[in-house]
Design a protein around this motif. Sequence first.
Motif, PDB file in Angstrom:
ATOM      1  N   MET A   1     -17.782   3.255  15.744  1.00  0.00           N
ATOM      2  CA  MET A   1     -16.633   2.601  16.410  1.00  0.00           C
ATOM      3  C   MET A   1     -15.625   2.159  15.342  1.00  0.00           C
ATOM      4  O   MET A   1     -15.973   1.365  14.472  1.00  0.00           O
ATOM      5  N   PRO A   2     -14.374   2.679  15.356  1.00  0.00           N
ATOM      6  CA  PRO A   2     -13.411   2.248  14.339  1.00  0.00           C
ATOM      7  C   PRO A   2     -13.070   0.767  14.501  1.00  0.00           C
ATOM      8  O   PRO A   2     -13.080   0.241  15.614  1.00  0.00           O
ATOM      9  N   SER A   3     -12.775   0.120  13.383  1.00  0.00           N
ATOM     10  CA  SER A   3     -12.406  -1.300  13.405  1.00  0.00           C
ATOM     11  C   SER A   3     -10.890  -1.413  13.314  1.00  0.00           C
ATOM     12  O   SER A   3     -10.242  -0.615  12.623  1.00  0.00           O
ATOM     13  N   PRO A   4     -10.274  -2.401  13.966  1.00  0.00           N
ATOM     14  CA  PRO A   4      -8.821  -2.596  13.797  1.00  0.00           C
ATOM     15  C   PRO A   4      -8.457  -2.893  12.349  1.00  0.00           C
ATOM     16  O   PRO A   4      -7.303  -2.722  11.958  1.00  0.00           O
ATOM     17  N   LEU A   5      -9.443  -3.294  11.553  1.00  0.00           N
ATOM     18  CA  LEU A   5      -9.165  -3.596  10.143  1.00  0.00           C
ATOM     19  C   LEU A   5      -9.018  -2.331   9.306  1.00  0.00           C
ATOM     20  O   LEU A   5      -8.504  -2.377   8.188  1.00  0.00           O
ATOM     21  N   ASP A   6      -9.457  -1.180   9.852  1.00  0.00           N
ATOM     22  CA  ASP A   6      -9.439   0.054   9.057  1.00  0.00           C
ATOM     23  C   ASP A   6      -8.025   0.508   8.700  1.00  0.00           C
ATOM     24  O   ASP A   6      -7.846   1.332   7.807  1.00  0.00           O
ATOM     25  N   VAL A   7      -7.009  -0.021   9.398  1.00  0.00           N
ATOM     26  CA  VAL A   7      -5.643   0.442   9.118  1.00  0.00           C
ATOM     27  C   VAL A   7      -5.099  -0.116   7.803  1.00  0.00           C
ATOM     28  O   VAL A   7      -4.119   0.404   7.270  1.00  0.00           O
ATOM     29  N   PHE A   8      -5.734  -1.182   7.285  1.00  0.00           N
ATOM     30  CA  PHE A   8      -5.226  -1.770   6.047  1.00  0.00           C
ATOM     31  C   PHE A   8      -5.831  -1.066   4.842  1.00  0.00           C
ATOM     32  O   PHE A   8      -6.973  -0.610   4.884  1.00  0.00           O
ATOM     33  N   ARG A   9      -5.062  -1.024   3.754  1.00  0.00           N
ATOM     34  CA  ARG A   9      -5.596  -0.346   2.565  1.00  0.00           C
ATOM     35  C   ARG A   9      -6.485  -1.300   1.772  1.00  0.00           C
ATOM     36  O   ARG A   9      -6.240  -2.510   1.727  1.00  0.00           O
ATOM     37  N   ASP A  10      -7.506  -0.726   1.148  1.00  0.00           N
ATOM     38  CA  ASP A  10      -8.394  -1.517   0.301  1.00  0.00           C
ATOM     39  C   ASP A  10      -7.569  -2.221  -0.777  1.00  0.00           C
ATOM     40  O   ASP A  10      -6.629  -1.645  -1.329  1.00  0.00           O
ATOM     41  N   GLY A  11      -7.935  -3.456  -1.064  1.00  0.00           N
ATOM     42  CA  GLY A  11      -7.279  -4.183  -2.152  1.00  0.00           C
ATOM     43  C   GLY A  11      -5.952  -4.797  -1.793  1.00  0.00           C
ATOM     44  O   GLY A  11      -5.266  -5.339  -2.661  1.00  0.00           O
ATOM     45  N   VAL A  12      -5.562  -4.737  -0.510  1.00  0.00           N
ATOM     46  CA  VAL A  12      -4.237  -5.258  -0.156  1.00  0.00           C
ATOM     47  C   VAL A  12      -4.139  -6.765  -0.424  1.00  0.00           C
ATOM     48  O   VAL A  12      -3.041  -7.286  -0.659  1.00  0.00           O
TER      49      VAL A  12
END
Length: 269
Positions: free
Chosen positions: A1-12
Amino acid sequence: MPSPLDVFRDGVLAGHVALVTGGGTGISRGIAHAFARFGADVCIISRKQDVLDRTAEELRAATGRKVLGLAADVRDPEAVARAVTHTVEHFGKLDTLVNGAAGNFLAPAAGLSPNGFRTVIEIDLIGTFNAARAAFEPLRASGNGLVLNISATLHYHGTPLQIHASAAKAGVDAITTNLAVEWGRFGIRSCGIAPGPIADTEGMKRLAPGDIADRARAAIPAARFGTIEEIAAAAVFLRSPAAAYVSGHVMVIDGGQCIATPSLMGVSL
Ligand code: HXC
């Protein structure tokens, strides 16, 4: 299940330091987790050290970031100030304060004791002021400060059995707008999130016991409760450079609930 948080880039949020009140559990824990996932070091505070220790360990294991758990009651200004000082000493600075600590229960206005009313005002409203005031100097020193207040939609209409929390959250929203006006010149933004019914939270357990939850769900245009990660995603956005010009705004995240029906839990008296 994708998370809504997946849209942000790592380390932002790399290099950020955040202090999250109420961070041991629920929505505040979710925000602390998301901040750490995207690179922030985080201090969580609440009343119970054992809960904080458990959460801090879990978040460290999940994210690899530094997570500090400090027991402090937001009603005690000196305890909150000590937690802010400790956070700055430990991490070297403070960029973000999330005011998520809250207390609530269902009670009719005519039966609620003055101390019951005062208790919720002290946790939600005065606690928010105490933490913001204590955090002002380090947030100013950050040059990129953010106060993020978690309120609710209770006070947009009259919500039965919620006079104490409605009054408190209305005050929290007022703090959000006031701080945006007063502290903008110091490089501090002030934003709010007003969650509607969110699954797997202490609030929903207390406010929608039993079949009230089913009626509440049926009254939401999105036809479901929100998730803690959906609130955390908004918090990451508001903390991120994408929201650098957003201040004084309270973001409602409720699947359309509060514009569809004035009754948060789908019930009336
Ligand atoms: C009526 C109540 C009550 C109840 C407590 N009181 N529970 N009155 N109905 N169910 C009264 C007590 O009788 C007392 O008044 C006064 O409140 C203080 O109670 P204490 O138990 O001494 O307070 P304390 O130990 O500080 O606990 C605070 C609390 C507690 C708020 C009462 O429930 C708590 O710690 N909650 C933290 C977690 C929480 O509530 N999370 C949910 C947040 S939900 P007297 O007169 O007897 O002395 C949320 C979401 C909102 O914020 C929006 C949802 C969409």
